[in-house]
Write a protein that holds these residues in place. Structure first.
Motif, short mmCIF file in Angstrom:
data_model
loop_
_atom_site.label_atom_id
_atom_site.label_comp_id
_atom_site.label_asym_id
_atom_site.label_seq_id
_atom_site.Cartn_x
_atom_site.Cartn_y
_atom_site.Cartn_z
N LEU A 265 29.53 33.59 77.45
CA LEU A 265 30.14 32.74 76.44
C LEU A 265 30.56 33.57 75.24
O LEU A 265 29.95 34.58 74.92
CB LEU A 265 29.15 31.66 75.98
N ASN A 266 31.62 33.14 74.56
CA ASN A 266 32.01 33.84 73.33
C ASN A 266 31.07 33.44 72.20
O ASN A 266 30.29 32.52 72.31
CB ASN A 266 33.48 33.56 72.99
N ASN A 267 31.16 34.14 71.10
CA ASN A 267 30.24 33.91 69.98
C ASN A 267 30.52 32.63 69.22
O ASN A 267 29.78 32.27 68.33
CB ASN A 267 30.30 35.10 69.02
N GLU A 268 31.61 31.93 69.54
CA GLU A 268 31.98 30.74 68.80
C GLU A 268 31.45 29.46 69.44
O GLU A 268 31.78 28.38 68.98
CB GLU A 268 33.50 30.68 68.67
N SER A 269 30.67 29.54 70.47
CA SER A 269 30.11 28.36 71.14
C SER A 269 28.97 27.77 70.32
O SER A 269 28.18 28.50 69.73
CB SER A 269 29.59 28.71 72.53
N THR A 270 28.91 26.45 70.32
CA THR A 270 27.80 25.80 69.62
C THR A 270 26.56 25.83 70.51
O THR A 270 26.66 26.01 71.73
CB THR A 270 28.15 24.34 69.29
N ILE A 271 25.43 25.61 69.91
CA ILE A 271 24.18 25.59 70.68
C ILE A 271 24.21 24.47 71.70
O ILE A 271 23.79 24.64 72.84
CB ILE A 271 22.96 25.44 69.74
N ALA B 101 26.81 23.19 73.23
CA ALA B 101 27.68 23.57 74.35
C ALA B 101 26.99 24.56 75.28
O ALA B 101 27.10 24.47 76.50
CB ALA B 101 28.98 24.17 73.81
N VAL B 102 26.25 25.49 74.69
CA VAL B 102 25.52 26.48 75.49
C VAL B 102 24.44 25.79 76.32
O VAL B 102 24.28 26.07 77.52
CB VAL B 102 24.90 27.58 74.60
N LEU B 103 23.70 24.85 75.72
CA LEU B 103 22.66 24.13 76.45
C LEU B 103 23.25 23.30 77.58
O LEU B 103 22.69 23.26 78.68
CB LEU B 103 21.85 23.25 75.50
N LYS B 104 24.38 22.63 77.32
CA LYS B 104 25.04 21.85 78.38
C LYS B 104 25.44 22.74 79.54
O LYS B 104 25.29 22.36 80.70
CB LYS B 104 26.26 21.13 77.83
N GLN B 105 25.95 23.92 79.23
CA GLN B 105 26.35 24.83 80.29
C GLN B 105 25.14 25.34 81.08
O GLN B 105 25.19 25.44 82.31
CB GLN B 105 27.13 26.01 79.75
N ILE B 106 24.05 25.63 80.41
CA ILE B 106 22.83 26.07 81.09
C ILE B 106 22.33 24.97 82.03
O ILE B 106 21.96 25.23 83.17
CB ILE B 106 21.74 26.46 80.07
N ILE B 107 22.34 23.73 81.55
CA ILE B 107 21.89 22.60 82.37
C ILE B 107 22.79 22.44 83.58
O ILE B 107 22.33 22.24 84.70
CB ILE B 107 21.85 21.31 81.53
N GLN B 108 24.10 22.58 83.37
CA GLN B 108 25.06 22.42 84.47
C GLN B 108 24.95 23.55 85.48
O GLN B 108 24.87 23.30 86.69
CB GLN B 108 26.47 22.35 83.91
#
Length: 98
Positions: free
Chosen positions: A5-11, A13-20
């Motif tokens: 992920l780029n540095n501009e992702s919100t926490i 968004a990162v958590l949603k991607q990890i879950i997915q």
């Protein structure tokens, strides 16, 4: 390996991607539904609730009182609607009271 992920992702968004990516959504739904049941039903119903399990869109609730089970069976559609509104998405499709 997961996509970087780029540095501009919100926490969030990162958590949603990890879950997915890790396919954790069913487990998260299980936790969310148990918490929603506890909050929405209140202390009176929670006293007699033994177990709450979500499996394939069906919520199985084990109750210690046959009278309470009968009363709640009349409002299954309302229970489904309340839980889904609390979660913000359609997770529960049916309720089976045992």
């Amino acid at each position: 390996m997961a996509k970087r992920l780029n540095n501009e992702s919100t926490i969030g968004a990162v958590l949603k991607q990890i879950i997915q990516v890790n396919k954790l959504q069913p487990g998260m739904d299980q936790i969310d539904v148990k918490e929603a049941w506890r909050q929405l039903m209140g202390n009176g119903v929670n006293t007699y609730t033994r177990n709450v399990v979500l499996k394939n869109g069906t919520l199985y609730v084990e109750l210690g009182s046959s009278v309470l089970r009968d009363e709640l069976s009349h409002g299954k559609s309302k229970i489904i609607r309340m839980i889904n509104e609390e979660l913000g998405r359609d997770v529960v499709k049916d309720v089976i009271l045992r």
